[in-house]
Every structure is written in structure tokens, then in C-alpha cells.
Design a protein around this motif. Sequence first.
Motif, short mmCIF file in Angstrom:
data_model
loop_
_atom_site.label_atom_id
_atom_site.label_comp_id
_atom_site.label_asym_id
_atom_site.label_seq_id
_atom_site.Cartn_x
_atom_site.Cartn_y
_atom_site.Cartn_z
N GLN A 119 0.85 -1.18 0.00
CA GLN A 119 0.00 0.00 0.00
C GLN A 119 0.90 1.25 0.00
OE1 GLN A 119 -2.10 -0.47 3.66
NE2 GLN A 119 -3.72 0.89 3.02
N VAL A 177 -7.18 13.82 4.27
CA VAL A 177 -7.46 12.49 4.80
C VAL A 177 -8.44 11.72 3.90
CG1 VAL A 177 -8.41 11.23 6.78
CG2 VAL A 177 -6.74 13.05 7.14
N PRO A 178 -9.55 12.32 3.47
CA PRO A 178 -10.43 11.58 2.56
C PRO A 178 -9.76 11.26 1.22
CG PRO A 178 -11.54 13.55 3.40
CD PRO A 178 -10.12 13.64 3.84
N ASN A 193 -7.58 8.23 1.98
CA ASN A 193 -8.42 7.05 2.23
C ASN A 193 -9.08 6.56 0.94
OD1 ASN A 193 -7.76 7.24 4.89
ND2 ASN A 193 -9.69 8.22 5.53
N GLY A 231 -6.79 4.47 -0.86
CA GLY A 231 -6.26 3.34 -0.09
C GLY A 231 -4.84 3.52 0.41
N TRP A 232 -4.46 4.76 0.67
CA TRP A 232 -3.10 4.98 1.18
C TRP A 232 -3.06 4.83 2.68
CZ3 TRP A 232 0.53 9.03 -1.39
CH2 TRP A 232 0.57 8.79 -2.78
N PHE A 233 -1.88 4.46 3.14
CA PHE A 233 -1.57 4.29 4.56
C PHE A 233 -0.97 5.61 5.03
CE2 PHE A 233 1.21 2.44 7.84
CZ PHE A 233 0.50 1.36 8.30
N GLU A 234 -1.41 6.11 6.17
CA GLU A 234 -0.97 7.44 6.60
C GLU A 234 -0.16 7.33 7.88
OE1 GLU A 234 -3.23 11.60 7.72
OE2 GLU A 234 -4.32 9.74 7.47
N THR A 240 -8.73 10.45 13.87
CA THR A 240 -9.02 9.79 12.61
C THR A 240 -8.26 8.47 12.48
OG1 THR A 240 -7.27 11.05 11.49
CG2 THR A 240 -9.52 11.90 11.31
N ALA A 256 -5.00 7.90 12.36
CA ALA A 256 -3.70 7.87 11.66
C ALA A 256 -2.65 7.27 12.59
CB ALA A 256 -3.30 9.29 11.26
#
Length: 241
Positions: free
Chosen positions: A8, A106-107, A110, A113-116, A197, A199
Motif C-alpha cells: 500500500q 485524509v479523505p 483514504n 487506499g493509502w496508509f498514513e 481519525t 492515523a
Amino acid sequence: MAVGEARQPVAFVMFGSPGSGKGTQSKFLVQWLGIPQISTGDMLRDHMRRGTQIGRDIAGLMRAGSLVSDDLVNELVRIRIAEPDCSRGVILDGYPRTPEQAEALVPLLNGVGWFEVVIHLAVDYNIVVSRMTGRRACPQCGTLYNALTRPPLREGICDVDGAVLAVRDDDREDVVRQRLDQYEARTRPLIDYFRNTGARLLEVDASRERPEAVFERIRAGVMGIVPGLPDGLPTAQGMNS
Ligand code: ADP
């Protein structure tokens, strides 16, 4: 070596006050992971240098140490992240810095499909002020130096390309204080937003140590959060030489 193909993509958010070392640590991460650094400050300064319409619009705010509009930076980042070299992840340096920017980012992450991972560089106010007054930047390649912690090999000259180093307009002391005030008012509260959220949040004490030592902590912390990253090399020492 880059962040693995099958993984990811990861967005590393470098979070901390002006002078906390975000730019320096971002460059270490670039060397480690081979994914690009996106610095909104550099992008905005680039517009000013090129004299674009955007550059002319933001010049006054930038020189005063004030934040530019959320819509503008959101759009710059949205376009940049969609470029092919960002497909395996990015290092976000100086973005997001307001709740409105975080709510745009953030949206977006998301949705694809990224990892934060938020890396919070925590640093003492007085240390920040002394660091920033000693700060010099290369006008050609953007490399940052500091009289105390990261001096160039030859005083006043960039190690990378030999250009004469400069004090950024917004590193003057009155402007530094304005930037720190803005950070306290608009940006620091984002830590709670990130917590809420979900993270991944990595807290690093960036106060007293050499940049290389701070990076070792970041690397150890990131490896504990993101599986499968290259571990052995390069060392922080090796990166300096
Ligand atoms: P620092 O983190 O040390 O303040 P930067 O290079 O990141 O330095 O930012 C320099 C200036 O660019 C800021 O003071 C502000 O005017 C503008 N800027 C950079 N990033 C943003 C952002 N995400 N939102 C609004 N303004 C920004």
C-alpha cells in the motif's frame, strides 16, 4: 531502494513547528525510501521565483509569515500527488497545517487506499528560535544548513552545487515569531484531529540531538509501524558523506 511495489502506498506527514527539522528529516526519508518529498513551502517559493500569477498573489502573505489559502495548497498537493512518481507514496513536508487542509487530505488518501503515518517532531520553543536564526538555504537546490547543527563544508557555500547560501526572507526574527504563533493557533491542534481519525502517529523528540540521531529514531519508529521497509542501509552517517 524504494518502498515495495506490492505494498500500500504510504503518505508520511512531517508534522512540527517551523524549525523542528521537517525539511531535513524529509530529505533523509527520501534517501532511505526513494519516494518524493512534497514541500508546500518549496512549491510556493518556486511560484514566487518564477513570477507566476500564484506567486504574485501569495508574495505578501509569505513574506509576512502568514499561511496562504487552504484552497490553493489543497489544489497544489492534489495535483502533485497524482503524478506517477508518487504512486508508491510521498513525504508531505509542511502540509497539512490547518484543520481544513487535513479534512481535504485524509479523505483523499483514504479514497485511494493509502496508509498514513504522521511523524510529529516535538521541539522546545527556545531551541526552535535559535535554530531558525542560524538557518541558511541553497537558492538553487533547496538544501538546508544550520550554523549549529548542520554547517556546510565551506562556510556560506552549498555542498551540493557550490551556490552561495541565503537567509530566507521569512527566517527573519519578527517573521519567525509570526510563523510560530500561526503554528500554535492553527497547526498544533491538528494532532488531536490525527489521533481521532486513527492515523498512525509517531512522536519523536527532536529537541537536542543532531539531525542524524533524530533520523535514527524516526527510522526505528517507522519500521515498527510500516512492515517490510528496507532496514540496513543507508545509515545516517553514510548519507552525510
Ligand atoms: P516552515 O515550516 O519552516 O514554516 P515552509 O517552507 O514549510 O517553512 O513554509 C514557508 C511559508 O509558506 C509559510 O510561512 C506559509 O506562508 C507558506 N506555506 C507553506 N505550507 C503551507 C500550507 N500547508 N498552508 C498554508 N501556507 C503554507
